[in-house]
Enzyme design. Structure first.
Site, PDB file in Angstrom:
ATOM      1  N   VAL A  45     -31.208 -13.387 -29.007  1.00 32.75           N
ATOM      2  CA  VAL A  45     -32.069 -13.903 -27.945  1.00 32.75           C
ATOM      3  C   VAL A  45     -32.648 -15.259 -28.319  1.00 32.75           C
ATOM      4  O   VAL A  45     -32.704 -16.187 -27.505  1.00 32.75           O
ATOM      5  CB  VAL A  45     -33.198 -12.895 -27.620  1.00 32.75           C
ATOM      6  CG1 VAL A  45     -34.193 -13.484 -26.616  1.00 32.75           C
ATOM      7  CG2 VAL A  45     -32.612 -11.596 -27.081  1.00 32.75           C
ATOM      8  N   ASP A  57     -37.221 -18.987 -38.772  1.00 33.72           N
ATOM      9  CA  ASP A  57     -36.681 -17.707 -39.213  1.00 33.72           C
ATOM     10  C   ASP A  57     -36.755 -17.663 -40.740  1.00 33.72           C
ATOM     11  O   ASP A  57     -36.468 -18.679 -41.400  1.00 33.72           O
ATOM     12  CB  ASP A  57     -35.226 -17.544 -38.755  1.00 33.72           C
ATOM     13  CG  ASP A  57     -34.775 -16.094 -38.762  1.00 33.72           C
ATOM     14  OD1 ASP A  57     -34.538 -15.532 -37.671  1.00 33.72           O
ATOM     15  OD2 ASP A  57     -34.657 -15.508 -39.859  1.00 33.72           O
ATOM     16  N   TYR A  66     -34.006   4.647  -1.686  1.00 34.53           N
ATOM     17  CA  TYR A  66     -34.233   5.757  -2.624  1.00 34.53           C
ATOM     18  C   TYR A  66     -34.947   5.318  -3.896  1.00 34.53           C
ATOM     19  O   TYR A  66     -35.462   6.169  -4.630  1.00 34.53           O
ATOM     20  CB  TYR A  66     -32.927   6.468  -3.027  1.00 34.53           C
ATOM     21  CG  TYR A  66     -32.204   7.142  -1.884  1.00 34.53           C
ATOM     22  CD1 TYR A  66     -32.831   8.120  -1.116  1.00 34.53           C
ATOM     23  CD2 TYR A  66     -30.883   6.815  -1.577  1.00 34.53           C
ATOM     24  CE1 TYR A  66     -32.165   8.749  -0.071  1.00 34.53           C
ATOM     25  CE2 TYR A  66     -30.212   7.442  -0.541  1.00 34.53           C
ATOM     26  CZ  TYR A  66     -30.862   8.413   0.211  1.00 34.53           C
ATOM     27  OH  TYR A  66     -30.203   9.029   1.234  1.00 34.53           O
ATOM     28  N   CYS A 121     -29.172  18.199   2.222  1.00 36.81           N
ATOM     29  CA  CYS A 121     -27.963  17.707   1.549  1.00 36.81           C
ATOM     30  C   CYS A 121     -28.125  17.565   0.040  1.00 36.81           C
ATOM     31  O   CYS A 121     -27.358  18.156  -0.727  1.00 36.81           O
ATOM     32  CB  CYS A 121     -27.543  16.370   2.152  1.00 36.81           C
ATOM     33  SG  CYS A 121     -27.052  16.467   3.882  1.00 36.81           S
TER      34      CYS A 121
END
Length: 438
Positions: A14, A33, A258, A269
């Site tokens: 990332v 880093d 939904y 159903c």
């Protein structure tokens, strides 16, 4: 702020994609880093990761001197106006999230900010690491509390939705963009300039959970397609063709239909078809754990709604809407019938208002359901809305059975409303409002 200095902490997948894409836009990037090999690679214009298009981006950044890297936190933060935290959050052996890298970076940044020149202004600190809801707030009140309170840092959560293999395109043209602030107010222009598309401003916790919601849904889709695929194979059906047909429906299948928290699923159903499908899979020796757990998940949802209502300790309870769907008298698989059945023994009086229901007109399976599950229905139904609402101390709104103005004529401040399906206008009523899933 096209030439702002941005510090990117964490030169993994990332972090490198974020750094390279922002450098292409004209920002000056300082990568940070502790891994010296990653730092050396980035300073040489080489990518620590394999990703289509990354070598070209980093070569351009090297030629324009847009990216440098260091292992020194203090060096990176002396002039940076923005910092992005992109360190890893791996799983522990127990499955919990390991936040040690995020905490370590945050603590190091806090220490560095103590020595930062006041003229540098506040640091806009954006977390891109995937962290659980509440984590940004915990950092704000934990290791970064002094820096934030002193105005040296402002915190944001900026979830990433990068896919390996198309990460650069995903960064530049995201399908979804959101940024979390402490209270959901839009970020200042210095932060907003980072985003290429309209970005939704939400609170920290919403932004944090959004990332997990997306990934959980993606995992659900993969598992669902694979379970259907295994079943199709046993039935000698081409499941790839089947799923292509399935995906052609962008009204119900691939849409927000939904995907609305509230009512449990029901009707004539879904319950029976899910049961039939899982039984079919079992009969063919196909293990379908996801499909098998749809009914238990729905039952847990019904139990949660029952518990929420019980917590109000109502004596006089009104239930607005009983049928499976508004505008119908279909009670087959209606979760509200089950809710009424469970609560009936616990309240002094239960009143139900559903203008579409007439017990005398119920026939077939509808009539059988009521005889079996709620034989008292005829005595519980109210012909008028006021008859249900006025005597009640708690009103459960399962359906918009009446206009808001009509509800307002009968609701009072000493009543509580429980909103099952997210009718936001109910919050305008004088009663105390409680949402089921919000």
């Amino acid at each position: 702020m096209k030439h702002s200095i941005i510090a990117v902490f964490g030169l993994g997948y990332v972090g490198v994609v974020t750094a390279a894409c922002l450098a292409k836009r004209g920002y000056t990037i300082m990568g940070v880093d502790p891994n010296v090999s990653k730092v050396d690679a980035l300073n040489a214009g080489e990518s620590p990761i394999v990703e289509p298009g990354m070598d070209e981006l980093l070569e351009h950044a090297r030629q324009t001197s847009r990216i440098t890297a260091t292992a020194d936190y203090h060096e990176a933060l002396q002039m940076a106006q923005i910092a992005l935290i992109c360190v890893g959050t791996p799983a522990t052996p127990t499955g919990a999230l390991d936040l040690s890298a995020v905490t370590h970076v945050s603590r190091s940044i806090a220490t560095a900010l103590d020595q930062r020149e006041p003229t540098a202004g506040p640091l806009h600190l954006l977390y891109r690491s995937t962290i659980l809801p509440g984590s940004t707030r915990a950092l704000r009140h934990g290791v970064l509390a002094t820096a934030v309170d002193a105005g040296r840092a402002r915190l944001y959560f900026y979830p990433e939705f990068l896919r390996e293999g198309s990460a650069i395109a995903d960064f530049n043209r995201p399908a979804l963009a959101a940024v979390g602030t402490e209270d959901g107010t839009p970020p200042p222009s210095a932060v907003a300039a980072l985003f290429t598309t309209p970005t939704h401003a939400v609170d920290w916790e919403t932004a944090e959970l959004l990332k997990y919601t997306c990934n959980a849904f993606h995992a659900t889709k993969v598992a669902f397609a694979n379970e259907i695929g295994r079943l199709g194979k046993q039935l000698q059906i081409d499941s790839c063709r089947l799923m292509r047909l399935f995906c052609e429906d962008d009204t119900l299948n691939l849409s927000d239909y939904y995907l609305q928290p509230g009512n449990p699923f029901g009707g004539s159903c879904l319950p029976k078809d899910v049961a039939a499908l899982t039984q079919l899979a079992t009969s063919h020796g196909v293990d379908t754990p996801l499909l098998n757990h749809l009914h238990p998940s729905n039952e847990a949802h019904i139990a949660a709604l029952t518990q929420l209502i019980e917590q109000q300790a109502p004596q006089q309870l009104a239930l607005l809407g009983l049928s499976f769907k508004p505008g119908t008298d279909d009670l087959r698989g209606s979760a509200m019938v089950e809710i009424a059945r469970r609560l009936l023994p616990q309240v002094k009086t239960l009143r139900i208002f559903d203008p579409q229901l007439n017990v005398q007109r119920l026939t077939g399976s509808n009539a059988a359901i009521i005889r079996d599950r709620l034989p008292q229905l005829e005595t519980l139904l109210c012909a008028e809305l006021a008859d249900a609402i006025t005597p009640s101390d708690c009103i459960v709104v399962a359906q918009p059975v009446a206009p808001l103005a009509e509800l307002a004529r009968h609701v009072t401040a000493n009543q509580r409303i429980i909103d099952v399906n997210g009718w936001p206008n109910l919050q305008r009523l004088p009663a105390r409002y409680e949402g089921f899933c919000w």
